[in-house]
Design a protein around this motif. Sequence first.
Motif, PDB file in Angstrom:
ATOM      1  N   TRP A 100      -8.513  -4.308  11.627  1.00  0.00           N
ATOM      2  CA  TRP A 100      -8.518  -4.832  12.992  1.00  0.00           C
ATOM      3  C   TRP A 100      -8.259  -3.716  14.001  1.00  0.00           C
ATOM      4  CZ3 TRP A 100      -4.521  -9.264  14.305  1.00  0.00           C
ATOM      5  CH2 TRP A 100      -4.658  -9.665  15.648  1.00  0.00           C
ATOM      6  N   ARG A 101      -7.247  -2.908  13.728  1.00  0.00           N
ATOM      7  CA  ARG A 101      -6.867  -1.861  14.681  1.00  0.00           C
ATOM      8  C   ARG A 101      -7.840  -0.700  14.700  1.00  0.00           C
ATOM      9  NH1 ARG A 101      -0.510  -2.518  13.098  1.00  0.00           N
ATOM     10  NH2 ARG A 101      -0.187  -4.469  14.252  1.00  0.00           N
ATOM     11  N   ARG A 102      -8.671  -0.595  13.681  1.00  0.00           N
ATOM     12  CA  ARG A 102      -9.757   0.389  13.755  1.00  0.00           C
ATOM     13  C   ARG A 102     -10.772  -0.034  14.812  1.00  0.00           C
ATOM     14  NH1 ARG A 102     -11.285   1.685   7.404  1.00  0.00           N
ATOM     15  NH2 ARG A 102      -9.161   2.172   6.719  1.00  0.00           N
ATOM     16  N   ARG A 103     -10.907  -1.326  14.984  1.00  0.00           N
ATOM     17  CA  ARG A 103     -11.905  -1.848  15.921  1.00  0.00           C
ATOM     18  C   ARG A 103     -11.336  -2.089  17.315  1.00  0.00           C
ATOM     19  NH1 ARG A 103     -15.158  -6.719  13.255  1.00  0.00           N
ATOM     20  NH2 ARG A 103     -16.496  -6.216  15.042  1.00  0.00           N
ATOM     21  N   VAL A 104     -10.030  -2.330  17.397  1.00  0.00           N
ATOM     22  CA  VAL A 104      -9.397  -2.657  18.679  1.00  0.00           C
ATOM     23  C   VAL A 104      -8.245  -1.690  18.916  1.00  0.00           C
ATOM     24  CG1 VAL A 104      -8.299  -4.445  20.066  1.00  0.00           C
ATOM     25  CG2 VAL A 104      -9.997  -5.091  18.340  1.00  0.00           C
ATOM     26  N   GLY A 105      -8.449  -0.737  19.825  1.00  0.00           N
ATOM     27  CA  GLY A 105      -7.422   0.244  20.134  1.00  0.00           C
ATOM     28  C   GLY A 105      -6.571  -0.202  21.307  1.00  0.00           C
ATOM     29  N   LEU A 106      -5.346   0.328  21.371  1.00  0.00           N
ATOM     30  CA  LEU A 106      -4.402  -0.030  22.432  1.00  0.00           C
ATOM     31  C   LEU A 106      -3.758   1.224  22.994  1.00  0.00           C
ATOM     32  CD1 LEU A 106      -2.617  -2.087  24.027  1.00  0.00           C
ATOM     33  CD2 LEU A 106      -1.060  -2.055  22.062  1.00  0.00           C
ATOM     34  N   VAL A 107      -3.736   1.313  24.321  1.00  0.00           N
ATOM     35  CA  VAL A 107      -3.034   2.392  25.012  1.00  0.00           C
ATOM     36  C   VAL A 107      -1.942   1.759  25.864  1.00  0.00           C
ATOM     37  CG1 VAL A 107      -3.192   4.317  26.623  1.00  0.00           C
ATOM     38  CG2 VAL A 107      -5.091   3.841  25.059  1.00  0.00           C
TER      39      VAL A 107
ATOM     40  N   PRO B  96     -12.788   2.993  18.582  1.00  0.00           N
ATOM     41  CA  PRO B  96     -12.699   1.524  18.599  1.00  0.00           C
ATOM     42  C   PRO B  96     -13.871   0.891  19.322  1.00  0.00           C
ATOM     43  CG  PRO B  96     -11.304   2.438  20.311  1.00  0.00           C
ATOM     44  CD  PRO B  96     -11.845   3.608  19.526  1.00  0.00           C
ATOM     45  N   GLU B  97     -14.189  -0.323  18.935  1.00  0.00           N
ATOM     46  CA  GLU B  97     -15.211  -1.086  19.663  1.00  0.00           C
ATOM     47  C   GLU B  97     -14.648  -1.613  20.973  1.00  0.00           C
ATOM     48  OE1 GLU B  97     -17.321  -4.036  17.221  1.00  0.00           O
ATOM     49  OE2 GLU B  97     -16.404  -3.043  15.503  1.00  0.00           O
ATOM     50  N   ILE B  98     -13.346  -1.910  20.970  1.00  0.00           N
ATOM     51  CA  ILE B  98     -12.659  -2.414  22.154  1.00  0.00           C
ATOM     52  C   ILE B  98     -11.451  -1.530  22.413  1.00  0.00           C
ATOM     53  CG2 ILE B  98     -11.468  -4.381  23.211  1.00  0.00           C
ATOM     54  CD1 ILE B  98     -12.899  -6.180  21.198  1.00  0.00           C
ATOM     55  N   LEU B  99     -11.264  -1.136  23.672  1.00  0.00           N
ATOM     56  CA  LEU B  99     -10.094  -0.363  24.048  1.00  0.00           C
ATOM     57  C   LEU B  99      -9.288  -1.166  25.059  1.00  0.00           C
ATOM     58  CD1 LEU B  99      -8.523   2.257  23.739  1.00  0.00           C
ATOM     59  CD2 LEU B  99      -9.908   3.246  25.588  1.00  0.00           C
ATOM     60  N   LEU B 100      -8.048  -1.478  24.686  1.00  0.00           N
ATOM     61  CA  LEU B 100      -7.120  -2.206  25.543  1.00  0.00           C
ATOM     62  C   LEU B 100      -6.218  -1.193  26.228  1.00  0.00           C
ATOM     63  CD1 LEU B 100      -5.956  -4.763  22.810  1.00  0.00           C
ATOM     64  CD2 LEU B 100      -7.865  -5.067  24.401  1.00  0.00           C
ATOM     65  N   LEU B 101      -6.107  -1.274  27.555  1.00  0.00           N
ATOM     66  CA  LEU B 101      -5.299  -0.317  28.302  1.00  0.00           C
ATOM     67  C   LEU B 101      -4.337  -1.064  29.210  1.00  0.00           C
ATOM     68  CD1 LEU B 101      -8.642   0.879  28.771  1.00  0.00           C
ATOM     69  CD2 LEU B 101      -7.160   2.876  28.650  1.00  0.00           C
ATOM     70  N   ASP B 102      -3.062  -0.748  29.077  1.00  0.00           N
ATOM     71  CA  ASP B 102      -2.030  -1.388  29.889  1.00  0.00           C
ATOM     72  C   ASP B 102      -1.747  -0.510  31.110  1.00  0.00           C
ATOM     73  OD1 ASP B 102      -0.156  -3.248  30.649  1.00  0.00           O
ATOM     74  OD2 ASP B 102       1.369  -2.617  29.215  1.00  0.00           O
ATOM     75  N   GLU B 103      -2.147  -0.969  32.282  1.00  0.00           N
ATOM     76  CA  GLU B 103      -1.932  -0.249  33.543  1.00  0.00           C
ATOM     77  C   GLU B 103      -2.394   1.212  33.443  1.00  0.00           C
ATOM     78  OE1 GLU B 103      -0.921  -1.473  36.379  1.00  0.00           O
ATOM     79  OE2 GLU B 103      -0.105  -3.429  35.808  1.00  0.00           O
ATOM     80  N   PRO B 104      -3.678   1.455  33.165  1.00  0.00           N
ATOM     81  CA  PRO B 104      -4.131   2.829  32.906  1.00  0.00           C
ATOM     82  C   PRO B 104      -3.985   3.782  34.081  1.00  0.00           C
ATOM     83  CG  PRO B 104      -5.997   1.341  33.134  1.00  0.00           C
ATOM     84  CD  PRO B 104      -4.775   0.482  33.034  1.00  0.00           C
TER      85      PRO B 104
END
Length: 243
Positions: A78-85, A158-166
């Motif tokens: 899952w985390r290979r496909r969905v990254g989080l910053v 990742p296919e999706i990159l999630l960014l918290d307040e980039p």
Amino acid sequence: MSLLAAEALTYVYPGGVPALDAIDLEIARGRRLAVLGPNGAGKTTLLLHLNGTLRPTTGRILLEGAAVDWSRAGLSAWRRRVGLVLQDADDQLFAPTVFEDVSFGPLNLGLGEAEAKARVEEALTALGIADLAGRATHMLSFGQKKRAAIAGAIAMRPEILLLDEPTAGLDARSARRLLATLEELEARGTTLVFTTHDVAMAHRFAHDAVLFADGRIVARGPASELLVDAEVMDRAGLDAVEG
């Protein structure tokens, strides 16, 4: 079919503190999604569910229509496909040097040293920090730390990159440069989801927007329309962009 989705997602923190209340959300491939709301609305908690850092109290997460697998192998895939910053890069950077930090993810994928090195160099170049490869992470500026954290995520491709307040804490020029970099990543096939307090930036940059308040979604729609609607924005405790 959405690329990533939450269905009836509810989360209660230890001690009975509610954070998310029956959230339904679909993330479409290739659409930049902005998640907006006041502090404590549940934005960061949502992102932490979308990459498996937190597990729902009730509800589920779907990846391309299939319920995610919470086993160790399932979470890894899952985390290979969905990254989080994360918002605070200091929460994400831990290795002695930038190169070592960015290489951690690719090496954990089981890639050979040469392939991992190529990914790291590609990510550092994409973020404009190739010259910082040997720099100690604790010696970086705030903006450089943000870029290094993002480089670590995109080295995983990742296919999706999630960014918290980039863009939080960045000056105007650094913010513009970062958004331009994110556009380039999107052009390579990465779908972007980000939280922000910057309504004007979300209006310019996002395709779609979701408004949060008290752990609930109060409105959603095209960013160009939603974020100029003063009545709707007020329900989320935010000021609309002047049209």
